[in-house]
Scaffold this motif. Structure first.
Motif, PDB file in Angstrom:
ATOM      1  N   LYS A   2       0.823  -1.215   0.000  1.00  0.00           N
ATOM      2  CA  LYS A   2       0.000   0.000   0.000  1.00  0.00           C
ATOM      3  C   LYS A   2       0.858   1.266   0.000  1.00  0.00           C
ATOM      4  O   LYS A   2       0.534   2.247  -0.674  1.00  0.00           O
ATOM      5  CB  LYS A   2      -0.906  -0.012   1.235  1.00  0.00           C
ATOM      6  N   ASN A   3       1.952   1.238   0.739  1.00  0.00           N
ATOM      7  CA  ASN A   3       2.779   2.435   0.892  1.00  0.00           C
ATOM      8  C   ASN A   3       3.911   2.529  -0.118  1.00  0.00           C
ATOM      9  O   ASN A   3       4.616   3.534  -0.166  1.00  0.00           O
ATOM     10  CB  ASN A   3       3.356   2.491   2.310  1.00  0.00           C
ATOM     11  N   LYS A   4       4.114   1.472  -0.907  1.00  0.00           N
ATOM     12  CA  LYS A   4       5.278   1.470  -1.795  1.00  0.00           C
ATOM     13  C   LYS A   4       4.908   1.222  -3.255  1.00  0.00           C
ATOM     14  O   LYS A   4       5.709   0.743  -4.035  1.00  0.00           O
ATOM     15  CB  LYS A   4       6.275   0.412  -1.321  1.00  0.00           C
ATOM     16  N   GLY A   5       3.660   1.542  -3.613  1.00  0.00           N
ATOM     17  CA  GLY A   5       3.318   1.529  -5.030  1.00  0.00           C
ATOM     18  C   GLY A   5       2.671   0.269  -5.555  1.00  0.00           C
ATOM     19  O   GLY A   5       2.478   0.128  -6.765  1.00  0.00           O
ATOM     20  N   GLY A   6       2.324  -0.671  -4.662  1.00  0.00           N
ATOM     21  CA  GLY A   6       1.616  -1.858  -5.121  1.00  0.00           C
ATOM     22  C   GLY A   6       0.192  -1.511  -5.553  1.00  0.00           C
ATOM     23  O   GLY A   6      -0.391  -0.526  -5.098  1.00  0.00           O
ATOM     24  N   HIS A  12     -10.482  -6.520 -13.619  1.00  0.00           N
ATOM     25  CA  HIS A  12      -9.791  -5.667 -14.593  1.00  0.00           C
ATOM     26  C   HIS A  12      -9.906  -4.176 -14.296  1.00  0.00           C
ATOM     27  O   HIS A  12      -9.534  -3.352 -15.126  1.00  0.00           O
ATOM     28  CB  HIS A  12     -10.274  -5.961 -16.028  1.00  0.00           C
ATOM     29  N   LYS A  13     -10.401  -3.817 -13.106  1.00  0.00           N
ATOM     30  CA  LYS A  13     -10.458  -2.405 -12.712  1.00  0.00           C
ATOM     31  C   LYS A  13      -9.612  -2.207 -11.472  1.00  0.00           C
ATOM     32  O   LYS A  13      -9.695  -2.981 -10.520  1.00  0.00           O
ATOM     33  CB  LYS A  13     -11.903  -1.975 -12.411  1.00  0.00           C
ATOM     34  N   GLN A  14      -8.796  -1.124 -11.483  1.00  0.00           N
ATOM     35  CA  GLN A  14      -7.971  -0.873 -10.312  1.00  0.00           C
ATOM     36  C   GLN A  14      -8.848  -0.419  -9.154  1.00  0.00           C
ATOM     37  O   GLN A  14      -9.760   0.411  -9.322  1.00  0.00           O
ATOM     38  CB  GLN A  14      -6.910   0.196 -10.608  1.00  0.00           C
ATOM     39  N   ARG A  15      -8.604  -1.007  -7.985  1.00  0.00           N
ATOM     40  CA  ARG A  15      -9.417  -0.713  -6.798  1.00  0.00           C
ATOM     41  C   ARG A  15      -8.513  -0.320  -5.626  1.00  0.00           C
ATOM     42  O   ARG A  15      -7.329  -0.663  -5.586  1.00  0.00           O
ATOM     43  CB  ARG A  15     -10.237  -1.946  -6.401  1.00  0.00           C
ATOM     44  N   HIS A  16      -9.126   0.371  -4.660  1.00  0.00           N
ATOM     45  CA  HIS A  16      -8.415   0.687  -3.426  1.00  0.00           C
ATOM     46  C   HIS A  16      -8.340  -0.562  -2.553  1.00  0.00           C
ATOM     47  O   HIS A  16      -9.071  -1.534  -2.748  1.00  0.00           O
ATOM     48  CB  HIS A  16      -9.127   1.821  -2.683  1.00  0.00           C
ATOM     49  N   PHE A  17      -7.479  -0.501  -1.549  1.00  0.00           N
ATOM     50  CA  PHE A  17      -7.230  -1.680  -0.722  1.00  0.00           C
ATOM     51  C   PHE A  17      -8.427  -2.043   0.162  1.00  0.00           C
ATOM     52  O   PHE A  17      -8.503  -3.161   0.669  1.00  0.00           O
ATOM     53  CB  PHE A  17      -5.975  -1.465   0.137  1.00  0.00           C
ATOM     54  N   ASN A  18      -9.352  -1.132   0.347  1.00  0.00           N
ATOM     55  CA  ASN A  18     -10.526  -1.443   1.181  1.00  0.00           C
ATOM     56  C   ASN A  18     -11.713  -1.913   0.347  1.00  0.00           C
ATOM     57  O   ASN A  18     -12.835  -2.020   0.850  1.00  0.00           O
ATOM     58  CB  ASN A  18     -10.919  -0.219   2.016  1.00  0.00           C
ATOM     59  N   PHE A  19     -11.505  -2.197  -0.942  1.00  0.00           N
ATOM     60  CA  PHE A  19     -12.602  -2.646  -1.817  1.00  0.00           C
ATOM     61  C   PHE A  19     -13.134  -3.997  -1.333  1.00  0.00           C
ATOM     62  O   PHE A  19     -12.382  -4.906  -1.017  1.00  0.00           O
ATOM     63  CB  PHE A  19     -12.102  -2.756  -3.259  1.00  0.00           C
ATOM     64  N   GLN A  20     -14.447  -4.134  -1.258  1.00  0.00           N
ATOM     65  CA  GLN A  20     -15.090  -5.358  -0.773  1.00  0.00           C
ATOM     66  C   GLN A  20     -15.125  -6.423  -1.874  1.00  0.00           C
ATOM     67  O   GLN A  20     -15.683  -6.195  -2.941  1.00  0.00           O
ATOM     68  CB  GLN A  20     -16.524  -5.055  -0.311  1.00  0.00           C
ATOM     69  N   LEU A  21     -14.534  -7.579  -1.597  1.00  0.00           N
ATOM     70  CA  LEU A  21     -14.521  -8.663  -2.580  1.00  0.00           C
ATOM     71  C   LEU A  21     -15.762  -9.538  -2.456  1.00  0.00           C
ATOM     72  O   LEU A  21     -16.363  -9.649  -1.380  1.00  0.00           O
ATOM     73  CB  LEU A  21     -13.272  -9.535  -2.383  1.00  0.00           C
TER      74      LEU A  21
END
Length: 270
Positions: A2-6, A12-21
């Motif tokens: 999260k802090n280093k560019g991952g 196929h859509k970029q999501r934030h780390f809190n996106f609900q799967l």
């Protein structure tokens, strides 16, 4: 990450780390690039590669070279050599040392190529999915010829760089051994590590009265027949953490131990 560019992509859509799967979602994880540390300098030299893919690098370390630089030393180590090797291939040159060997122990060493692979290997390091086998030549004969040495190891109270059996605060340490060949005044053993303590095999064999030939630190004697402890990591059996393939990797006995074995056999014959 999260802090280093991952980055994470869901369907196929970029999501934030809190996106609900949800069930059935397809996730692609793009690991962040690693910035190699300047603490380990690349140094060119021979690297005997036994196995290599995108995740692992397994090399055969000769005796007389350390695994990692010590604070007070600028001498060439396996980490320096591997860093130069990875740079020459234009790969990530961050050093991820998974297994290390003492300076005067030879044989197979494992490096991970990414922090992700390093993490996966650490999870299996002391399990049946990551088995390490050594060959050692010792003084005397083991009785019984095979078995388990189960003695806790701690820091030697008289010398911080040494280890000793410590039943009070020592850490659990287990070594399986099997006699391969007996000579008049020594033996060839195969040893399997169940734990990974510093100097474990050397301390265990010394503790049961059969130190490794040439190991002046734990045998308290110089042996003119070999100029280091006769200990070699000859076989790794690793379930690859990504492909799940069983890797059965071997490194031949180095020349000085081949010669010692011939000397021991010769003493037996004449």
């Amino acid at each position: 990450m999260k802090n280093k560019g991952g980055r994470i992509f869901v369907n196929h859509k970029q999501r934030h780390f809190n996106f609900q799967l949800h069930d059935g979602d397809e996730m692609l994880i793009v690991l962040n690039a690693e910035e190699p540390s300047d603490l380990i300098k690349p140094m060119t030299g021979s690297v005997d590669v036994i196995f290599e893919d995108d995740y692992l690098l397994v090399v055969n370390k000769p005796p007389g070279i350390a695994s990692l630089p010590a604070k007070a030393r600028d001498s060439k180590t396996m980490a320096n050599l591997v860093k130069a090797y990875l740079i020459s291939k234009k790969e990530n040159s961050t050093i991820h040392l998974v297994t290390r060997l003492d300076r005067d122990t030879s044989g197979l060493m494992v490096f991970a190529k990414t922090s992700y692979a390093h993490s996966l290997l650490d999870q299996i390091l002391h399990t049946e999915d990551f088995q390490k086998f050594y060959l050692a030549m010792i003084y005397g004969h083991m009785e019984p010829a095979s078995g388990l040495i189960d003695l806790p190891i701690g820091i030697d109270p008289d010398a911080f760089y040494k280890r000793a059996i410590d039943h009070q605060v020592g850490k659990k340490s287990q070594t399986v051994y099997k006699t391969v060949e007996n000579y008049d005044n020594g033996s060839l053993l195969e040893l399997k590590l169940l734990t990974g303590r510093t100097h474990q095999i050397r301390v265990h064999l010394s503790a049961v009265g059969h130190p490794i030939i040439g190991d002046d630190m734990y045998s308290q004697k110089i042996d003119p027949r070999i100029h280091r402890q006769a200990l070699h990591c000859y076989n790794l059996q690793i379930v690859h953490p990504v492909t799940k393939e069983l890797l059965n990797l071997k490194a031949p006995l180095p020349q000085d131990m081949v010669i010692l074995k011939s000397v021991l056999r010769g003493e037996r014959n004449g």
